[in-house]
Design an enzyme around this catalytic site. Sequence first.
Site, PDB file in Angstrom:
ATOM      1  N   CYS A  45       0.489  -1.682  -0.359  1.00 15.40           N
ATOM      2  CA  CYS A  45       0.113  -0.004  -0.192  1.00 15.40           C
ATOM      3  C   CYS A  45       0.886   1.119  -0.058  1.00 15.40           C
ATOM      4  O   CYS A  45       0.057   3.051  -0.366  1.00 15.40           O
ATOM      5  CB  CYS A  45      -1.245   0.009   1.318  1.00 15.40           C
ATOM      6  SG  CYS A  45      -0.113   0.248   2.399  1.00 15.40           S
TER       7      CYS A  45
ATOM      8  N   LYS B 105       5.129   3.627   6.617  1.00 10.99           N
ATOM      9  CA  LYS B 105       5.497   2.397   6.100  1.00 10.99           C
ATOM     10  C   LYS B 105       6.954   3.185   5.910  1.00 10.99           C
ATOM     11  O   LYS B 105       8.028   2.632   5.947  1.00 10.99           O
ATOM     12  CB  LYS B 105       5.081   1.234   5.621  1.00 10.99           C
ATOM     13  CG  LYS B 105       3.592   0.116   6.920  1.00 10.99           C
ATOM     14  CD  LYS B 105       4.784  -0.334   7.139  1.00 10.99           C
ATOM     15  CE  LYS B 105       3.867  -1.284   7.987  1.00 10.99           C
ATOM     16  NZ  LYS B 105       5.194  -2.383   8.552  1.00 10.99           N
TER      17      LYS B 105
END
Length: 332
Positions: free
Chosen positions: A122, A153
Amino acid sequence: MVMSHMTTMNKEMTLTSKVYIAGHRGLVGSALIRCMQADGYMNVITRTHTELDLTNQKAVFEFFEKEGPEYVFIAAAKVGGIHANSTYPAEFIYENLAIQTNVIHASWRTGVKRLLFLGSSCIYPRDCPQPMKEAYLLSGPLEPSNRPYAIAKIAGIEMCWSYNRQYGTQSLAVMPTNLYGPNDNYDLQNAHVLPALIRKMHEAKVRGDKEIVVWGTGTPRREFLYSDDMADACVFLMCLSDKKFAPLIADDSVPPLINIGCGKDMTIRELAEVIRAVVGFHGEIKMDLSKPDGTPQKLLNVDRLNTLGWQAATEIKQGIMMVYEGFLAQSV
Ligand SMILES: NC(=O)c1ccc[n+]([C@@H]2O[C@H](COP(=O)([O-])OP(=O)(O)OC[C@H]3O[C@@H](n4cnc5c(N)ncnc54)[C@H](OP(=O)(O)O)[C@@H]3O)[C@@H](O)[C@H]2O)c1
């Protein structure tokens, strides 16, 4: 106390290396444990969430100073499906930033030889070309429904890159595609599509339902990788010689990032059909067009990993058969 990383010693992992797996009870962490036990690793250390809360910086630093692991896999994270991400955005960004920041910094402070940070696909822009190359990072807007998680992330990737450049650490970020396997999450509120469909189909079969309802049009294409293959790829990377590992992390213009996937995708409808066959549900599959489809396609480009000599081994039907066996075993 900061240990120097600038040594000429080979840094590939061996069976006697001291290895810390953060998040060892999760889908990925438990697969890493199975893989390393099967390969004969003798010195793997773990802590449960209760024993060591990785958002607690002081506790993390003390653990690293006491144990001094040589290799670290960061498989601990706050993970969830679309519903969880849109309901708890603050927890998703805070907990993931805190966990990775504490572990990456503690690893540098105590001279960890190599670190693998697990992100997720993602991180790539919502509408980027398919299949998604590592170079597409930060080339467009993210999918809004899980942006806080994705940005955490991405910050982790940048942190690995920055520490490699400033301190000479050997940290690599791996971006797995959608994973499935033993110890997956079957809670219908938070589960990913594959475990959710297995549970829904099984319960519909047991009740003798005439049909089940699947969200969306069924046309979105998704890639799925068996968690044990994922773990095998992570161990493969950690064991690469310096000669093969250095090009993955040493380039100032390219982030230390590598995709992990099987390079094949399928439609959600096709996935539902495979699960129906494996579960033995004979009712009809109805599509609920009022529910969101999400991005049209999410397929990773895995040329970088394949060029290093790694390929996924488990076909989707075989993987779902193994997972359904595990699901039945845990349902009794
Ligand atoms: N699942 C997928 O499809 C997928 C796909 C791509 C990438 N990934 C990545 O793989 C990594 C692992 O995901 P997963 O699917 O294995 O997740 P998971 O099954 O939810 O496992 C996460 C583990 O982290 C532990 N944990 C969470 N917060 C913690 C904390 N503050 N301190 C200590 N431990 C903590 C959890 O322990 P408790 O359960 O006890 O809280 C759990 O054992 C994540 O970085 C994720 O981005 C997953």
